[in-house]
Design a protein around this motif. Structure first.
Motif, PDB file in Angstrom:
ATOM      1  N   ILE A 496     -32.834   3.199   5.123  1.00 38.33           N
ATOM      2  CA  ILE A 496     -31.967   2.671   6.179  1.00 38.33           C
ATOM      3  C   ILE A 496     -31.126   1.516   5.648  1.00 38.33           C
ATOM      4  CG2 ILE A 496     -31.946   1.505   8.418  1.00 38.33           C
ATOM      5  CD1 ILE A 496     -34.459   3.015   9.155  1.00 38.33           C
ATOM      6  N   TRP A 499     -28.310   2.730   3.434  1.00 38.27           N
ATOM      7  CA  TRP A 499     -27.196   3.229   4.244  1.00 38.27           C
ATOM      8  C   TRP A 499     -26.334   2.072   4.750  1.00 38.27           C
ATOM      9  CZ3 TRP A 499     -30.768   7.037   7.296  1.00 38.27           C
ATOM     10  CH2 TRP A 499     -30.907   8.216   6.562  1.00 38.27           C
ATOM     11  N   GLN A 500     -26.985   1.002   5.189  1.00 40.68           N
ATOM     12  CA  GLN A 500     -26.237  -0.153   5.675  1.00 40.68           C
ATOM     13  C   GLN A 500     -25.476  -0.837   4.542  1.00 40.68           C
ATOM     14  OE1 GLN A 500     -28.515  -2.495   8.879  1.00 40.68           O
ATOM     15  NE2 GLN A 500     -30.097  -1.193   7.984  1.00 40.68           N
ATOM     16  N   GLU A 503     -22.432   1.043   4.130  1.00 37.74           N
ATOM     17  CA  GLU A 503     -21.536   0.774   5.257  1.00 37.74           C
ATOM     18  C   GLU A 503     -20.874  -0.595   5.118  1.00 37.74           C
ATOM     19  OE1 GLU A 503     -21.737   0.855  10.125  1.00 37.74           O
ATOM     20  OE2 GLU A 503     -23.461   0.158   8.990  1.00 37.74           O
ATOM     21  N   MET A 580     -34.899   1.871  12.803  1.00 38.14           N
ATOM     22  CA  MET A 580     -33.846   2.469  13.602  1.00 38.14           C
ATOM     23  C   MET A 580     -33.683   1.734  14.937  1.00 38.14           C
ATOM     24  SD  MET A 580     -32.126   4.907  12.240  1.00 38.14           S
ATOM     25  CE  MET A 580     -32.146   6.163  10.951  1.00 38.14           C
ATOM     26  N   LEU A 583     -31.844  -1.501  14.278  1.00 31.97           N
ATOM     27  CA  LEU A 583     -30.461  -1.186  13.940  1.00 31.97           C
ATOM     28  C   LEU A 583     -29.682  -0.816  15.189  1.00 31.97           C
ATOM     29  CD1 LEU A 583     -28.311  -0.688  11.752  1.00 31.97           C
ATOM     30  CD2 LEU A 583     -29.155   1.669  11.586  1.00 31.97           C
ATOM     31  N   TRP A 584     -30.323  -0.027  16.055  1.00 34.37           N
ATOM     32  CA  TRP A 584     -29.663   0.361  17.304  1.00 34.37           C
ATOM     33  C   TRP A 584     -29.286  -0.881  18.104  1.00 34.37           C
ATOM     34  CZ3 TRP A 584     -28.505   5.134  19.632  1.00 34.37           C
ATOM     35  CH2 TRP A 584     -28.097   5.051  20.968  1.00 34.37           C
ATOM     36  N   ARG A 587     -26.280  -2.817  16.368  1.00 35.70           N
ATOM     37  CA  ARG A 587     -24.985  -2.152  16.417  1.00 35.70           C
ATOM     38  C   ARG A 587     -24.516  -1.947  17.852  1.00 35.70           C
ATOM     39  NH1 ARG A 587     -23.875  -0.820  11.194  1.00 35.70           N
ATOM     40  NH2 ARG A 587     -25.144  -2.306  10.017  1.00 35.70           N
ATOM     41  N   GLN A 687     -26.696  10.313   4.553  1.00 33.73           N
ATOM     42  CA  GLN A 687     -26.183   9.464   5.624  1.00 33.73           C
ATOM     43  C   GLN A 687     -25.460  10.278   6.686  1.00 33.73           C
ATOM     44  OE1 GLN A 687     -23.081   6.668   4.496  1.00 33.73           O
ATOM     45  NE2 GLN A 687     -24.171   5.019   5.504  1.00 33.73           N
ATOM     46  N   TYR A 691     -27.891   8.732   9.756  1.00 32.27           N
ATOM     47  CA  TYR A 691     -27.312   7.433  10.049  1.00 32.27           C
ATOM     48  C   TYR A 691     -26.007   7.570  10.829  1.00 32.27           C
ATOM     49  CZ  TYR A 691     -25.776   2.638   9.191  1.00 32.27           C
ATOM     50  OH  TYR A 691     -25.362   1.339   9.339  1.00 32.27           O
ATOM     51  N   ARG A 692     -25.158   8.482  10.390  1.00 31.32           N
ATOM     52  CA  ARG A 692     -23.866   8.639  11.055  1.00 31.32           C
ATOM     53  C   ARG A 692     -24.056   9.090  12.498  1.00 31.32           C
ATOM     54  NH1 ARG A 692     -19.127  12.138   8.328  1.00 31.32           N
ATOM     55  NH2 ARG A 692     -20.290  13.896   9.178  1.00 31.32           N
ATOM     56  N   LEU A 694     -26.533   8.349  14.424  1.00 32.58           N
ATOM     57  CA  LEU A 694     -26.976   7.184  15.184  1.00 32.58           C
ATOM     58  C   LEU A 694     -25.790   6.309  15.553  1.00 32.58           C
ATOM     59  CD1 LEU A 694     -29.418   5.535  16.246  1.00 32.58           C
ATOM     60  CD2 LEU A 694     -29.363   4.293  14.081  1.00 32.58           C
TER      61      LEU A 694
END
Length: 731
Positions: A496, A499-500, A503, A580, A583-584, A587, A687, A691-692, A694
């Motif tokens: 995770i 992925w960030q 990003e 997750m 992160l949710w 974001r 991703q 991830y995308r 999400l």
């Protein structure tokens, strides 16, 4: 600012940042699940109507031992619904024009025009899917006195299907006809059928089954073979019966170019009338044959459908047309996403690349070195895990003018202030205040700061030794009011976090190069940002109007005419959410807060001068690339998944890989510009699948929350503190 866009004051006693804290509403999985079920249903209907579930046609190769001789040697109309099988021919000098595979919005109308000009009625064996798409044509056929027959819903080879699928093909076509014209049909013609003497042991069970269901099976005597486009003369020759025999002639009003069909039909009808032929529908010719044989029985080809059948038929028509419109809409969205993606990529390569080259030129400089002292403001609320590392990295910075660190403890309950004081650093002040929110803490720090150059840093962020010095250098330009630093993900061990990290490099730092070039920087990150005191005062300081105070103040500075720039060499290391759920929350707050800021500053779109110019550019970029593109981008994945099952798999895979390739190219450029190693990009394809999705859902829920008047409270994330190996240096 409308109440629905303000942070909600919750109904609990716990407080965070000066307001009652309500936990962010969790994703509404029930509603989302229902939406996905509805969408899946729409796509299924579209795939079914497009014959995506139809197996390939199999070669016949069967004998005729099971087909009765009276059928093989009989006529093209077969009744096999009881113990006795009967077949019928049309009377001499009687022709029935039959058309398969329609209705078609272009060629069916042309056929109807010719039939009307010659005052001839015909029988149309229609496909249910086409009826649902063009119900008005079936209504026109019925109103003009033409007869409607069933040609199945999707034109499959019925011999390859189980009985329930065959019955569904008939039933769905009947419903479509009932919904379109309010009638039923007692006639059926199987796809790929031919003359009676061509029936074999694989076909015969279909005839008997259709008879049991109440259908008359209609074959043909002459076949125009117009689908092969043999020419008008050959088509007329193919359908002309020998002598003066009656005949059911086979034509097509759909399935390709039917211009030869229309021309041949216009020639054939007067030619046969001149030979003394009359034209009738299939049941009209059959009833005449029965009457000639002395049989007192009249067959009705299109009895009236019941009210229930008409309503169910309308629902089916709406479903198919709705599915078609949805797929057409998805196609338009696909194009829009492609244009936005390619356009954004082109801008990034052109402007961000030029920005990086200009900054790396040997003669590049902001101006004379900035050596004025700097005040660093650290708002802190329950940051015990990371406050010591953050403050120590700030206090030991190498800025030659000196650094003052002001830690504003915003009512922490975990001893954050005690930890900061316990460091015993001479240039660090700790200010305790009641909980009032991050904007309040920042404004307090600014008011207490001794210097005019202000740096704001989150309490969980670790700066590199030269970060403050590099961050303030752009202030050599008197027009610069704020500077965005380069935020790096420090904890990159988990998938995770990787992925960030990708990003941050692509979506944040590369974008900031573009936004600086376009003079529309929308956010100076809270993790590391520099400000002139004069600019902050002019813009009114930090406010709690939104959950994205950093975006709010940055937009206010841009509207005021200050330049906001990006300094890539000023690096700050932050701890990214490790789960997750965390992160949710983060974001969700970011995206919702950004929309609040956009809404707050929307009125300045019509302003004159710097305010209007900035707002129009800024909101255009945020709307297109920050809101619209993330909302529409799921269509790419959805159509890719749909295409793998129902479309050309090779073309679908190539299209999806092309989009992935474009993203990978963008990532490589971004990582090169940011001097990052490329090894982590191996997780980029993954991703796309987790991830995308999400991020799509986060944006979707943020938009729904805003449109429905929902409110969102501040979300405090759990921190563990960056380990020493996770700070500093570029991984």
């Amino acid at each position: 600012m409308p109440d629905r866009f303000r942070p909600r004051r919750p109904r609990t006693t716990a407080r965070r940042h000066g307001r009652v804290r309500r936990v962010a509403p969790p994703p509404s999985w029930t509603v989302l699940g229902m939406l996905l079920v509805v969408l899946a249903g729409v796509l299924f209907v579209g795939a079914y109507a497009d014959a995506a579930f139809v197996p390939e046609r199999q070669p016949t190769g069967a004998g005729q031992d099971g087909v009765p001789d009276e059928v093989v040697n009989g006529g093209p109309i077969i009744s096999a619904g009881d113990e006795r099988t009967r077949s019928y021919r049309l009377p001499p000098r009687t022709l029935s024009l039959t058309f398969d595979d329609g209705p078609d919005p272009n060629w069916t109308r042309e056929v109807l025009r010719v039939l009307d000009a010659h005052q001839v009625s015909a029988t149309f064996f229609v496909l249910g899917a086409q009826v649902a798409r063009h119900p008005e044509l079936v209504r026109e056929m019925s109103a003009a006195g033409h007869e409607i027959g069933v040609h199945t819903f999707t034109h499959p080879d019925l011999t390859t299907m189980p009985g329930w699928r065959r019955r569904m093909e008939y039933a769905q076509t009947q419903l479509a006809v009932a919904g379109a014209a309010g009638i039923r049909s007692s006639l059926v013609r199987f796809p790929y059928s031919s003359h009676a003497d061509a029936l074999n042991d694989r076909d015969w069970p279909l005839v008997t089954e259709a008879g049991d269901l109440g259908y008359l099976t209609v074959l043909n005597d002459t076949d125009s073979r117009d689908w092969a486009l043999p020419g008008v003369e050959r088509i007329v020759e193919n359908v002309t019966p020998s002598g003066y025999a009656g005949a059911i002639t086979l034509w097509h009003d759909a399935g390709g170019d039917r211009s030869q069909t229309v021309e041949a039909l216009d020639r054939f009808i007067p030619l046969m009338k001149a030979r003394g032929y009359q034209f009738a529908t299939v049941t009209g010719g059959l009833n005449q044959a029965l009457a000639d044989a002395g049989v007192r029985h009249e067959v009705t080809g299109n009895p009236t459908a019941s009210a229930g059948e008409r309503w169910r038929g309308r629902v089916l028509v709406w479903a198919v047309r709705g599915a078609d419109r949805t797929m057409s809409g998805f196609g338009l969205i696909f194009v829009a996403v492609g244009v936005l993606t390619v356009g954004r990529t082109a801008l990034l390569f052109l402007l961000a690349g030029r920005h990086a080259r200009r900054r790396r030129a040997r003669d590049w400089t902001w101006g004379p070195p900035v050596t004025d002292p700097v005040s660093v403001i650290v708002p802190a609320y329950n940051e015990k895990e990371g406050i010591a590392a953050a403050v120590r990295s700030l206090a030991t910075g190498d800025h030659p003018g000196g650094i003052e660190v002001v830690v504003v403890d915003d009512g922490s309950t975990d001893g954050t202030a005690d930890i900061a004081e316990g460091l015993g650093l001479p240039n660090v002040r700790v200010v305790r205040k009641p909980n009032g929110g991050k904007p309040s803490a920042l404004n307090t720090g600014v008011a207490l700061a001794r210097h005019d150059l202000i740096v704001m840093v989150d309490g969980d962020t670790v700066l590199e030794p030269d970060a403050v010095r590099r961050l303030v250098q752009p202030f050599a330009d008197p027009q610069v009011g704020a500077v965005a630093g380069n935020v790096k993900v420090g904890n990159r061990d988990s998938l995770i976090a990787k992925w960030q990290h990708i990003e941050y490099v692509i979506g944040f730092n590369l974008d900031r190069r573009l936004y600086e070039s376009m003079r529309c920087m929308s956010t100076v990150p809270g993790a590391i940002g520099g400000f002139r005191r004069q600019a902050l005062v002019y813009a009114g300081g930090m406010t709690d109007d939104t959950l994205a105070e950093d975006t709010d103040i940055t937009m206010a500075l841009g509207r005021a005419g200050w330049k906001v720039v990006y300094e890539e060499t000023a690096r700050a290391w932050t701890e990214a959410p490790a789960t997750m759920g965390q992160l949710w929350k983060q974001r969700y707050r970011w995206s919702y807060g950004t929309m609040q800021a956009m809404w707050k500053h929307r009125r300045s779109l019509l302003d004159r001068g710097a305010s209007g110019r900035f707002t129009r550019r800024c909101l255009a970029f945020l709307s297109l690339f920050g809101v619209l593109l993330p909302l529409l981008a799921p269509v790419i994945d959805l159509l890719a998944l749909y295409g793998l099952f129902f479309l050309d798999r090779t073309a679908t895979a190539v299209a999806w890989l092309a989009m992935l390739g474009l993203q990978t190219l963008t990532a490589v450029v971004a990582f090169r510009l940011d001097r990052e190693k490329l090894g982590v990009l191996w997780v980029l394809p993954l991703q796309q699948f987790v991830y995308r999705q999400l991020m799509y859902l986060v944006m979707l829920q943020s938009v729904v929350t805003a449109l429905t008047g929902g409110r969102l409270g501040w979300q405090k994330l759990r921190r563990t503190g960056l380990a020493p190996a996770e700070r500093g240096g570029t991984a």
